[in-house]
Design a protein around this motif. Structure first.
Motif, PDB file in Angstrom:
ATOM      1  N   ARG A   8      22.408 112.983  12.497  1.00  0.00           N
ATOM      2  CA  ARG A   8      22.954 112.140  11.460  1.00  0.00           C
ATOM      3  C   ARG A   8      22.973 110.570  11.888  1.00  0.00           C
ATOM      4  O   ARG A   8      22.342 109.726  11.266  1.00  0.00           O
ATOM      5  CB  ARG A   8      24.507 112.273  11.061  1.00  0.00           C
ATOM      6  N   ILE A   9      23.232 110.336  13.444  1.00  0.00           N
ATOM      7  CA  ILE A   9      23.027 109.110  13.803  1.00  0.00           C
ATOM      8  C   ILE A   9      21.744 108.708  13.889  1.00  0.00           C
ATOM      9  O   ILE A   9      21.266 107.366  13.286  1.00  0.00           O
ATOM     10  CB  ILE A   9      23.690 109.077  15.259  1.00  0.00           C
ATOM     11  N   VAL A  10      20.683 109.532  14.038  1.00  0.00           N
ATOM     12  CA  VAL A  10      19.284 109.219  14.277  1.00  0.00           C
ATOM     13  C   VAL A  10      18.808 108.979  12.812  1.00  0.00           C
ATOM     14  O   VAL A  10      17.887 107.988  12.674  1.00  0.00           O
ATOM     15  CB  VAL A  10      18.466 110.320  14.928  1.00  0.00           C
ATOM     16  N   LEU A  11      19.034 109.888  12.002  1.00  0.00           N
ATOM     17  CA  LEU A  11      18.355 109.527  10.591  1.00  0.00           C
ATOM     18  C   LEU A  11      19.085 108.531   9.986  1.00  0.00           C
ATOM     19  O   LEU A  11      18.453 107.620   9.091  1.00  0.00           O
ATOM     20  CB  LEU A  11      18.884 110.694   9.761  1.00  0.00           C
ATOM     21  N   TRP A  12      20.363 107.939  10.026  1.00  0.00           N
ATOM     22  CA  TRP A  12      20.834 106.829   9.781  1.00  0.00           C
ATOM     23  C   TRP A  12      19.984 105.629  10.471  1.00  0.00           C
ATOM     24  O   TRP A  12      19.731 104.614   9.689  1.00  0.00           O
ATOM     25  CB  TRP A  12      22.184 106.650  10.084  1.00  0.00           C
ATOM     26  N   SER A  13      19.949 105.818  11.565  1.00  0.00           N
ATOM     27  CA  SER A  13      19.026 104.537  12.432  1.00  0.00           C
ATOM     28  C   SER A  13      17.473 104.502  11.982  1.00  0.00           C
ATOM     29  O   SER A  13      17.104 103.336  11.306  1.00  0.00           O
ATOM     30  CB  SER A  13      19.062 104.772  13.828  1.00  0.00           C
ATOM     31  N   ARG A  18      23.680 100.600   7.612  1.00  0.00           N
ATOM     32  CA  ARG A  18      24.727 101.318   8.077  1.00  0.00           C
ATOM     33  C   ARG A  18      25.960 100.162   8.179  1.00  0.00           C
ATOM     34  O   ARG A  18      25.841  99.127   8.747  1.00  0.00           O
ATOM     35  CB  ARG A  18      24.456 102.009   9.404  1.00  0.00           C
ATOM     36  N   LYS A  19      27.067 100.490   7.634  1.00  0.00           N
ATOM     37  CA  LYS A  19      28.389  99.728   7.979  1.00  0.00           C
ATOM     38  C   LYS A  19      28.766  99.636   9.532  1.00  0.00           C
ATOM     39  O   LYS A  19      28.398 100.700  10.307  1.00  0.00           O
ATOM     40  CB  LYS A  19      29.567 100.126   7.263  1.00  0.00           C
ATOM     41  N   ARG A  20      29.019  98.575  10.140  1.00  0.00           N
ATOM     42  CA  ARG A  20      29.342  98.365  11.784  1.00  0.00           C
ATOM     43  C   ARG A  20      30.269  99.517  11.931  1.00  0.00           C
ATOM     44  O   ARG A  20      30.333  99.743  12.989  1.00  0.00           O
ATOM     45  CB  ARG A  20      29.561  97.036  11.841  1.00  0.00           C
ATOM     46  N   ALA A  21      31.455  99.401  11.220  1.00  0.00           N
ATOM     47  CA  ALA A  21      32.449 100.253  11.549  1.00  0.00           C
ATOM     48  C   ALA A  21      32.028 101.799  11.714  1.00  0.00           C
ATOM     49  O   ALA A  21      32.483 102.436  12.685  1.00  0.00           O
ATOM     50  CB  ALA A  21      33.605 100.289  10.485  1.00  0.00           C
TER      51      ALA A  21
END
Length: 67
Positions: A8-13, A18-21
């Motif tokens: 999920r982190i990689v796909l969002w990147s 993406r929101k900072r929080a």
């Protein structure tokens, strides 16, 4: 479950919005030694999917024209 979080982190990147929080919450407890391998693997998978679609379209176009 950690692998799903890293995917999920990689796909969002890859998407880039993406929101900072949320970004900080994801990186709070992730294994950074495995994350580059997940990123490269997903990049290869996405590239292979795109190449497969292009080859499928190009192959069908070639047979329609009679070459």
């Amino acid at each position: 479950m950690e692998l799903v979080r890293m995917i999920r982190i990689v796909l969002w990147s890859f998407f880039g919005v993406r929101k900072r929080a949320s970004h900080d919450a994801d990186f709070a407890n992730v294994n950074f030694s495995v994350l580059p391998f997940v990123a490269v693997g997903l990049a290869l998978l996405i590239g292979a999917c795109i190449l497969g679609v292009v080859m499928l379209v190009a192959h069908n176009t070639g047979t329609v024209q009679g070459f």
